[in-house]
Design a protein around this motif. Sequence first.
Motif, PDB file in Angstrom:
ATOM      1  N   UNK A 168      55.267  -8.284 -36.680  1.00 46.70           N
ATOM      2  CA  UNK A 168      53.972  -7.677 -36.369  1.00 46.70           C
ATOM      3  C   UNK A 168      54.015  -7.055 -34.991  1.00 46.70           C
ATOM      4  N   UNK A 169      53.435  -5.861 -34.857  1.00 47.02           N
ATOM      5  CA  UNK A 169      53.433  -5.159 -33.581  1.00 47.02           C
ATOM      6  C   UNK A 169      52.004  -4.829 -33.175  1.00 47.02           C
ATOM      7  N   UNK A 170      51.721  -5.075 -31.907  1.00 44.30           N
ATOM      8  CA  UNK A 170      50.405  -4.735 -31.374  1.00 44.30           C
ATOM      9  C   UNK A 170      50.254  -3.243 -31.162  1.00 44.30           C
ATOM     10  N   UNK A 171      51.363  -2.514 -31.220  1.00 46.70           N
ATOM     11  CA  UNK A 171      51.357  -1.064 -31.046  1.00 46.70           C
ATOM     12  C   UNK A 171      52.326  -0.477 -32.052  1.00 46.70           C
ATOM     13  N   UNK A 172      51.902   0.542 -32.767  1.00 48.08           N
ATOM     14  CA  UNK A 172      52.721   1.130 -33.822  1.00 48.08           C
ATOM     15  C   UNK A 172      53.812   2.048 -33.292  1.00 48.08           C
ATOM     16  N   UNK A 173      53.850   2.268 -32.000  1.00 42.04           N
ATOM     17  CA  UNK A 173      54.873   3.130 -31.440  1.00 42.04           C
ATOM     18  C   UNK A 173      56.259   2.511 -31.529  1.00 42.04           C
ATOM     19  N   UNK A 174      57.264   3.378 -31.685  1.00 44.47           N
ATOM     20  CA  UNK A 174      58.659   2.958 -31.745  1.00 44.47           C
ATOM     21  C   UNK A 174      59.360   3.456 -30.484  1.00 44.47           C
ATOM     22  N   UNK A 175      60.087   2.580 -29.817  1.00 44.98           N
ATOM     23  CA  UNK A 175      60.759   2.964 -28.583  1.00 44.98           C
ATOM     24  C   UNK A 175      61.734   4.110 -28.824  1.00 44.98           C
TER      25      UNK A 175
ATOM     26  N   UNK B 269      69.131   0.989 -12.573  1.00 47.28           N
ATOM     27  CA  UNK B 269      69.271   0.932 -11.135  1.00 47.28           C
ATOM     28  C   UNK B 269      68.086   1.450 -10.356  1.00 47.28           C
ATOM     29  N   UNK B 270      66.993   1.749 -11.037  1.00 43.71           N
ATOM     30  CA  UNK B 270      65.816   2.321 -10.379  1.00 43.71           C
ATOM     31  C   UNK B 270      64.591   1.464 -10.648  1.00 43.71           C
ATOM     32  N   UNK B 271      63.661   1.360  -9.671  1.00 47.42           N
ATOM     33  CA  UNK B 271      62.419   0.632  -9.911  1.00 47.42           C
ATOM     34  C   UNK B 271      61.416   1.412 -10.752  1.00 47.42           C
ATOM     35  N   UNK B 272      61.744   2.675 -11.036  1.00 53.20           N
ATOM     36  CA  UNK B 272      60.886   3.480 -11.900  1.00 53.20           C
ATOM     37  C   UNK B 272      61.166   3.103 -13.353  1.00 53.20           C
ATOM     38  N   UNK B 273      60.193   2.458 -13.995  1.00 53.69           N
ATOM     39  CA  UNK B 273      60.350   2.022 -15.383  1.00 53.69           C
ATOM     40  C   UNK B 273      59.745   3.077 -16.299  1.00 53.69           C
ATOM     41  N   UNK B 274      60.588   3.658 -17.136  1.00 51.58           N
ATOM     42  CA  UNK B 274      60.161   4.712 -18.054  1.00 51.58           C
ATOM     43  C   UNK B 274      60.178   4.175 -19.478  1.00 51.58           C
ATOM     44  N   UNK B 275      59.018   4.232 -20.136  1.00 49.77           N
ATOM     45  CA  UNK B 275      58.893   3.678 -21.486  1.00 49.77           C
ATOM     46  C   UNK B 275      58.328   4.739 -22.425  1.00 49.77           C
ATOM     47  N   UNK B 276      59.180   5.427 -23.178  1.00 53.21           N
ATOM     48  CA  UNK B 276      58.687   6.388 -24.173  1.00 53.21           C
ATOM     49  C   UNK B 276      58.523   5.715 -25.537  1.00 53.21           C
ATOM     50  N   UNK B 277      57.454   6.048 -26.244  1.00 50.67           N
ATOM     51  CA  UNK B 277      57.229   5.544 -27.593  1.00 50.67           C
ATOM     52  C   UNK B 277      56.913   6.698 -28.525  1.00 50.67           C
ATOM     53  N   UNK B 278      57.454   6.600 -29.734  1.00 47.43           N
ATOM     54  CA  UNK B 278      57.302   7.663 -30.723  1.00 47.43           C
ATOM     55  C   UNK B 278      56.270   7.250 -31.770  1.00 47.43           C
ATOM     56  N   UNK B 279      55.400   8.187 -32.133  1.00 47.83           N
ATOM     57  CA  UNK B 279      54.369   7.938 -33.138  1.00 47.83           C
ATOM     58  C   UNK B 279      54.425   9.038 -34.201  1.00 47.83           C
ATOM     59  N   UNK B 280      54.255   8.631 -35.436  1.00 47.32           N
ATOM     60  CA  UNK B 280      54.231   9.613 -36.511  1.00 47.32           C
ATOM     61  C   UNK B 280      52.865  10.251 -36.686  1.00 47.32           C
TER      62      UNK B 280
ATOM     63  N   UNK C 155      54.704   9.326 -26.538  1.00 49.73           N
ATOM     64  CA  UNK C 155      53.867   8.890 -25.416  1.00 49.73           C
ATOM     65  C   UNK C 155      54.792   8.397 -24.309  1.00 49.73           C
ATOM     66  N   UNK C 156      54.765   9.071 -23.176  1.00 48.53           N
ATOM     67  CA  UNK C 156      55.564   8.681 -22.027  1.00 48.53           C
ATOM     68  C   UNK C 156      54.701   7.830 -21.091  1.00 48.53           C
TER      69      UNK C 156
ATOM     70  N   UNK D  85      48.213   5.792 -32.020  1.00 52.61           N
ATOM     71  CA  UNK D  85      48.448   5.469 -30.613  1.00 52.61           C
ATOM     72  C   UNK D  85      47.532   4.333 -30.187  1.00 52.61           C
ATOM     73  N   UNK D  86      48.140   3.267 -29.705  1.00 48.13           N
ATOM     74  CA  UNK D  86      47.380   2.118 -29.246  1.00 48.13           C
ATOM     75  C   UNK D  86      46.790   1.268 -30.353  1.00 48.13           C
ATOM     76  N   UNK D  87      47.226   1.497 -31.609  1.00 46.10           N
ATOM     77  CA  UNK D  87      46.691   0.763 -32.757  1.00 46.10           C
ATOM     78  C   UNK D  87      47.724  -0.268 -33.213  1.00 46.10           C
TER      79      UNK D  87
END
Length: 210
Positions: A157-164, A110-121, A174-175, A126-128
Motif C-alpha cells: 500500500x502506498x500513501x502516494x501513487x507516484x512512482x520514483x 554527495x550533496x545535501x540537495x535531496x532531489x525526489x522526482x515521482x512519475x504519475x500516469x 513531480x519534482x 498526485x498526492x492521492x
Amino acid sequence: MTAAAPAPPRRLLADRSAVSSIEFAITAPLVLIVILLLIETGFLLTGGILLEAGVRAAARVGITGSTSGGLTREALIRQTITRYVCPSILPGATGGVCLWTTSGVPLQDGSPLILTPKVYGDPRNIGVSEPYVDNAPANGRYDPGEIFTDLNGNRQWDADLGVAGLGGPGDLVVYTADMPQRVINPLLQAALGGAIYHHTATLVIRNEPS
C-alpha cells in the motif's frame, strides 16, 4: 538625634547629560537583536526563493529529457538547481556562497540537495493514496493487513501513487527538491523548531512526447 542628609544640589538634579547614554545602553541590545533577526530571516527567504527558481529552471531541462556533457538527465537537473543555490562549487565558478548546510544532514550523491522526482500516469493521482478498506474499528488511516487496491503494482500500500523516477515521453513528473539551511540565531531556532530549516520546492511538468 541624627542630622538629615544634605539635599543634592539642584544643579545635579537638573543635569541630564548622561540620560542619552543610559537610554542607548538599554535600547541598543534590543535594536541589535532585531537587526540580526532581520538579516538572518533575509538569508532564509533568499534560500527559499533561489531554490524555487532553480527547480523551475531544472524542470525546463527535464521536460525535453536532453543531456549534455555526458551527464544523465537527473545529474543535469541537479546541476541546474545547484547553480542557483550554491554557485561557488560549480566548475569555473569565480565566487558565490552556498546557501545550504552540509553539517548533520543526509547526503544524496554527495550533496545535501535531496532531489525526489515521482512519475504519475494521471494528474488526479498526485498526492492521492491507494484505496483501501478501513476495517472496524475505522480510524481513517491504512493499517497493515487491511485490503487495498494495488494500483501501481508494487505489492504494497502506498500513501502516494507516484512512482520514483524521471519518467519517459509524455509522463507527468513531480519534482520535489529539499535543501537544508542552517539557522544561527537562537530566537529563530526556537521559532522554526531547530538549527536547520528545510526548504522544499515542487513543480509539476509533463515530459515531451517522443
